[in-house]
Design a protein around this motif. Structure first.
Motif, short mmCIF file in Angstrom:
data_model
loop_
_atom_site.label_atom_id
_atom_site.label_comp_id
_atom_site.label_asym_id
_atom_site.label_seq_id
_atom_site.Cartn_x
_atom_site.Cartn_y
_atom_site.Cartn_z
N VAL A 257 0.71 -1.10 -0.22
CA VAL A 257 0.04 0.15 -0.12
C VAL A 257 0.91 1.39 0.07
N ALA A 258 0.91 2.24 -0.97
CA ALA A 258 1.62 3.05 -0.97
C ALA A 258 0.84 4.55 -1.40
N ALA A 259 1.25 5.71 -1.04
CA ALA A 259 0.57 6.92 -1.40
C ALA A 259 1.61 8.11 -1.32
N THR A 260 1.00 8.93 -2.41
CA THR A 260 2.20 10.30 -2.47
C THR A 260 1.19 11.41 -2.68
N VAL A 261 1.40 12.40 -1.76
CA VAL A 261 0.51 13.58 -1.58
C VAL A 261 1.37 14.88 -2.00
N GLY A 262 1.29 15.67 -2.87
CA GLY A 262 1.92 16.83 -3.35
C GLY A 262 1.13 18.13 -3.18
N VAL A 263 1.64 19.16 -2.54
CA VAL A 263 0.78 20.27 -2.29
C VAL A 263 1.80 21.57 -2.48
N PRO A 264 1.27 22.47 -2.97
CA PRO A 264 2.07 23.88 -3.18
C PRO A 264 1.91 24.41 -1.76
N VAL A 265 3.25 25.00 -1.27
CA VAL A 265 3.44 25.69 -0.14
C VAL A 265 4.13 27.00 -0.31
N PHE A 266 3.98 28.07 0.35
CA PHE A 266 4.87 29.18 0.25
C PHE A 266 4.84 29.70 -1.10
N GLY A 267 3.61 29.68 -1.66
CA GLY A 267 3.62 30.26 -2.96
C GLY A 267 4.07 29.28 -4.19
N GLU A 268 5.26 29.36 -4.63
CA GLU A 268 5.97 28.53 -5.52
C GLU A 268 6.51 27.52 -5.10
N GLY A 269 6.53 27.16 -3.69
CA GLY A 269 6.97 26.05 -3.00
C GLY A 269 6.29 24.83 -3.13
N ASN A 270 6.85 23.50 -2.63
CA ASN A 270 6.06 22.41 -2.86
C ASN A 270 6.24 21.78 -1.50
N LEU A 271 5.42 20.67 -1.19
CA LEU A 271 5.67 19.75 -0.29
C LEU A 271 5.21 18.38 -0.60
N ASN A 272 5.98 17.29 -0.71
CA ASN A 272 5.41 15.90 -1.50
C ASN A 272 5.81 15.15 -0.32
N VAL A 273 4.77 14.42 -0.01
CA VAL A 273 4.97 13.35 1.20
C VAL A 273 4.73 11.94 0.45
N SER A 274 5.61 10.85 0.57
CA SER A 274 5.50 9.65 0.15
C SER A 274 5.45 8.55 1.23
N PHE A 275 4.63 7.35 1.01
CA PHE A 275 4.41 6.59 1.97
C PHE A 275 4.32 5.00 1.52
N GLU A 276 4.88 4.05 1.89
CA GLU A 276 4.69 2.81 1.48
C GLU A 276 4.87 1.91 2.52
N TYR A 277 3.75 0.73 2.53
CA TYR A 277 3.92 -0.28 3.62
C TYR A 277 3.88 -1.40 2.73
N GLN A 278 4.89 -2.47 2.94
CA GLN A 278 4.78 -3.73 2.27
C GLN A 278 4.81 -4.86 3.23
N ASP A 279 4.06 -5.94 3.12
CA ASP A 279 4.01 -7.01 3.86
C ASP A 279 4.32 -8.10 2.58
N ARG A 280 5.37 -8.96 2.95
CA ARG A 280 5.73 -10.01 1.79
C ARG A 280 5.95 -11.06 2.71
N ASN A 281 5.10 -12.29 2.69
CA ASN A 281 5.33 -13.53 3.05
C ASN A 281 6.36 -14.41 2.49
N PRO A 282 7.11 -15.21 3.08
CA PRO A 282 7.77 -15.99 2.36
C PRO A 282 7.52 -17.01 1.30
N THR A 283 8.69 -17.21 0.74
CA THR A 283 8.37 -18.20 -0.60
C THR A 283 9.42 -19.45 0.00
N ASN A 284 9.01 -20.55 -0.50
CA ASN A 284 10.04 -21.78 -0.25
C ASN A 284 9.97 -22.72 -1.30
N ARG A 285 11.12 -22.65 -1.75
CA ARG A 285 11.42 -23.39 -2.97
C ARG A 285 12.66 -24.65 -2.51
N THR A 286 12.54 -24.84 -1.49
CA THR A 286 13.36 -26.15 -1.15
C THR A 286 12.89 -27.39 -1.58
#
Length: 886
Positions: A257-286
């Protein structure tokens, strides 16, 4: 005068021109955003402005003097993999990302390589600023053994606007590590929001591993032995019954699950916040473990539990991981001609992987605790934080500046569970989980970059740049709890937590948990000259001074000539270096290993450790390189862009780990073991049985070809983008270090053996092909990719145990559609045709020299594929993705 000094001097001559100032320059963020918006194939259009490898404000891909790829946002996002390393492996021909298993911490921090060189010979930047490495040193049997690299997977793909890959030596411009090239991750500055959720899992038939139904038995009901049983130390190996069909698996469930948000700040400035959460179960090829698990009964019959135990007892595949990643990128105007900027990241990863199973009848097991044996689990915690702040702008008549500072810390801890310290036996309170210690690395950097465009009468344009950098690094080992490394009261048994013995604070009479630090200063000058529209020259020189090993000069000279419009020639020559990492200088570990029934106290040592010094270790010098490249750029055909570049990279004094230098104190022992024992005993280290340390061990020469072609066309009221990439890469050993110090007088000693030599020369694909098609029509889109990974040779214990991995095609497919204005749905498959690498050999083989039968290691049954496979060994991955855009 050496080539290195000549290049530095020629580059520095540009600084003598009458100029007011010299500085770094990057194109405006608006220009970058515009370029990114106009391209949506895997590689950007030839007219895209680049920010890597030049300080010019308007240098494009096609008029660059050196090869550079720009990967677009769509190429990064239209992908079933969300790990950035795996994405790059699909898109960049000279990029290699194997996925090893049973390699301790390397299972969760897997290194990647560029142009077949070491992971630490590629410089990684974020927004043009040096990214820090991990504290982890890859010391086990993977590609990149002995390297501490940047953890690229800590950079979430959703935070990126694009990725620039400079495929040429650039140490004169950026400093240490840029021998193979530079990867620059540009963070997004877009406004709006995007939220995406990807779920997938592996659905595969495990090639060559037939489903197990039981042991074959004789008329007496006892298991039948295979022909390789009791050969080469294999012990009893039982024949098995199978269904005749490959085992079906459904595992590796991954939610991102990932998200990114970008907003203008201070006139011509910008603020971008990006987030990611990953839950990966193991694989087994033994594979199913056919070895005898329990001691035989007094009658000689097998233990009845042999027929019921789970023989899929190992873990061989992807580790279980949980990742949390956060990136922030912001800027704010300071008046009309200045900007304050900052960006930073936080990453956390939990990982769990397995070691090799300790069988119930293993001398390392305590049956009272684990009657059926045990699988040690290596649990790791990674904690990573970094931050950059700076100010850039323009003063006077086009005088540009960029002043910045950044700091970072990476911590890596080992927590070992489902294990024991055999030397404590069955004492009351015997622990089965241990804090085994950890590793710490920090980096602090301050930069000043200056640039100015100069008007000169003989040229169309000239940009001069200069700058300086200060960098401080620290590295420290954190000792584990005493019972994780101590020897208990049971004599003659292995000590330490099995799977990963704890880090001891004292090894070889030396404390290894002290803080180690160094700093360096550097200064560079650079000139980028367009003599005419058809001819350009670039030169750079850099001086570095390190507190631990001294100074180094480097230079670069590159040129581009376009004799006919649409057809250009380019070439470059440069010198480079890579400073020995603090991890390579100060990592230490100790373990008691059972080798062919003999307990060996084995230590990995810093070069200044008394044991290493007794054996002849020397302080590490930097690796040095000379790189050449030459190529053509063809843009004469509308919408078609073709680049072909040949290259050679010669590296002296590459830093490698020695083989285990094993002492033999047995009566009648022969060389080299008896001489090593004599050296250790005379130095007072009578308890040490084997040691290894880092050396400047080899000189190598790498030659190759890179070719990339892109084509765009209108088709059936839609737009088709086609990309093709090819890499050929061959590394040759030019020199191998003679044994140093007292080791030089030992007959038969092998300092850097065949396994390690082949890891450098044939452990990565000789060739790689990337082909992709992206088609968009209205709300619908489709992406089809196929990659051909060339052959790999993984060394065995001798040349007859080698594993030859043949070339394989691995194909991916994604279909997507916009649903309304804000929603996109996608489904796809990575490794659509469920391709696996060639299996490692098992059972009996034939010696190609003598014709005699030989038995391969019994562990090949449970680890059926080589860790050197360039695309892993998991099979088909199916996924679905939903993306909301606002």
């Amino acid at each position: 005068m050496s080539l290195r000094l000549c290049l530095a001097a020629s580059a520095s001559a540009f600084a003598l021109l009458p100029v007011a100032a010299m500085a770094q320059e990057t194109p405006s963020d608006a220009a970058i955003a515009s370029d990114a918006a106009n391209v949506d194939s895997a590689v950007a259009d030839s007219g895209t402005v680049i920010v890597t490898g030049t300080r010019r404000a308007n240098r494009t891909i096609s008029d660059s003097t050196v090869p550079i790829d720009v990967l677009t946002t769509d190429a990064i996002q239209n992908n079933g993999f969300t790990e950035t390393n795996r994405i790059l492996n699909q898109l960049v021909p000279s990029f290699n990302f194997p996925q090893p298993s049973i390699t301790d911490g390397t299972d969760v921090v897997r290194p990647a390589t560029l142009r077949g060189l070491s992971p630490d010979q590629t410089l990684v930047l974020v927004n043009g600023k040096r990214r820090h490495t991990t504290a982890l040193l890859n010391i086990n049997g993977s590609v990149g053994r002995g390297a501490a690299a940047v953890d690229i997977n800590l950079i979430p793909s959703i935070a990126l606007s694009r990725v620039e890959v400079l495929r040429d030596g650039a140490a004169a411009q950026y400093g240490s590590d840029a021998i193979a090239g530079v990867i620059n991750f540009q963070l997004s500055r877009e406004t709006g929001a995007r939220i995406t959720a990807t779920y997938g899992q592996y659905e595969s038939r495990v090639d060559g591993i037939e489903a197990f139904t039981g042991l074959q038995t004789n008329a007496a009901g006892q298991p039948v032995l295979t022909p390789d049983a009791n050969r080469n130390g294999n012990g009893d190996v039982f024949a098995t019954n199978t269904t005749g069909k490959d085992r079906k698996v459904s595992d590796g469930e991954t939610l991102t699950v990932a998200a990114t948000v970008g907003v203008p700040v201070f006139g011509e400035g910008n603020l971008n916040v990006s987030f990611e959460y990953q839950d990966r179960n193991p694989t087994n090829r033994t594979g199913y473990d056919p070895r005898r698990q329990y001691n035989r009964l007094a009658s000689g019959a097998v233990d009845p539990r042999e027929f019921t135990i789970n023989r899929l007892s190992h873990r061989y595949g992807d580790a279980a991981t949980k990742d949390l990643k956060l990136f922030v990128n912001t800027s704010a105007p300071l008046g009309e001609n200045a900007e304050l900027y900052a960006f930073g990241s936080y990453g956390y990863r939990e990982g769990t992987s397995g070691a090799f199973v300790r069988l119930a009848n293993d001398a390392r097991n305590v049956a009272a605790i684990y009657p059926d044996g045990f699988l040690p689990l290596i649990n790791t915690d990674l904690d990573d934080i970094s931050g950059v702040i700076g100010i850039k702008g323009e003063i006077g008549d086009g005088f540009r500046y960029d002043l910045s500072a950044n700091t970072a810390r990476n911590a890596f801890d080992f927590l070992i569970s489902n294990t024991l310290n055999r030397s404590y036996g069955t004492l009351p309170g015997q622990k089965t989980a241990f804090d085994a210690g950890g590793l710490r690395y920090t980096q602090t950097v301050a930069n000043l970059d200056l640039s100015k465009d100069i008007t000169v009468g003989f040229a169309k344009s000239l940009t001069l740049a200069a700058g300086g950098e200060y960098r401080r690094e620290t590295y420290q080992l954190k000792a584990g709890e005493p019972s994780s490394y101590n020897a208990g009261p049971v004599v003659g048994t292995p000590s330490g937590a099995q799977g990963f013995p704890g880090i001891a604070p004292l090894i070889g009479g030396q404390r290894v948990d002290q803080l180690n630090a160094r700093h360096n200063w550097s200064a560079y000058v650079e000139a980028d000259l367009d003599v005419t529209d058809a001819f350009s020259v670039q030169a750079a020189g850099r001086y570095e001074d390190y507190s631990d090993f001294g100074s180094d000069w480097n230079g670069k000279l590159a040129a581009r000539l376009e004799p006919v419009e649409g057809f250009a020639l380019r070439g470059a020559i440069s010198t480079g270096f890579r400073a020995p990492s603090l991890q390579q200088q100060f990592f230490a570990a100790s373990a008691t290993n059972n080798v062919n029934g003999v307990l060996l106290e084995t230590v990995t040592l810093p070069v200044n450790n008394p044991i290493a010094v007794a054996l002849g270790s020397q302080p590490l010098d930097p690796e040095t390189s000379v790189s050449y490249s030459a190529g053509v750029v063809i843009t004469a055909v509308p919408r078609l862009n073709v680049t072909v570049d040949v290259y050679q990279v010669s590296i002296d004094d590459r830093i490698v780990v020695t083989d285990n230098l094993t002492a033999n104190r047995a009566a009648g022992a022969t060389n080299p073991g008896v001489s090593i024992a004599r050296i250790l005993d005379q130095a007072g280290f009578t308890a040490t049985n084997a040691a290894r340390f880092f050396v400047n061990g080899v000189d190598t020469r790498t030659r190759g070809i890179d070719a990339v072609a892109t084509y765009r066309m209108e088709l059936f009221d839609g737009r088709l983008n086609a990309t093709a990439g090819f890499n050929y890469n061959k590394t040759k050993l030019e020199r191998i270090l003679a044994a140093p110090g007292p080791l030089a007088n030992i007959p038969g000693l092998v300092l850097f053996g065949r396994q390690e030599q082949l890891r450098l020369t044939q452990g990565q694909p000789r060739t790689k092909i990337n082909l992709s098609l992206d088609y968009e029509r209205g709300p619908f889109g489709i992406t089809a990719r196929t990659n051909r990974f060339g052959r790999v040779l993984a060394a065995g214990a001798d040349q007859f145990g080698d594993v030859r991995l043949g070339a394989k095609w691995v194909s991916d497919l994604e279909v997507r559609a916009d649903v309304g204005q804000h929603l996109e749905l996608a489904v796809g498959a990575n490794n659509l045709f469920d391709v696996y690498p060639d299996r490692v050999p098992v059972g009996l083989g034939t010696d190609p020299v003598t014709g005699a039968a030989r038995a391969y290691s019994a562990t090949n049954y449970v680890a059926p594929w080589s860790n050197f496979s360039p695309f892993g060994f998991n099979g088909r991955f199916l996924y679905a993705r939903v993306t909301a855009k606002f």
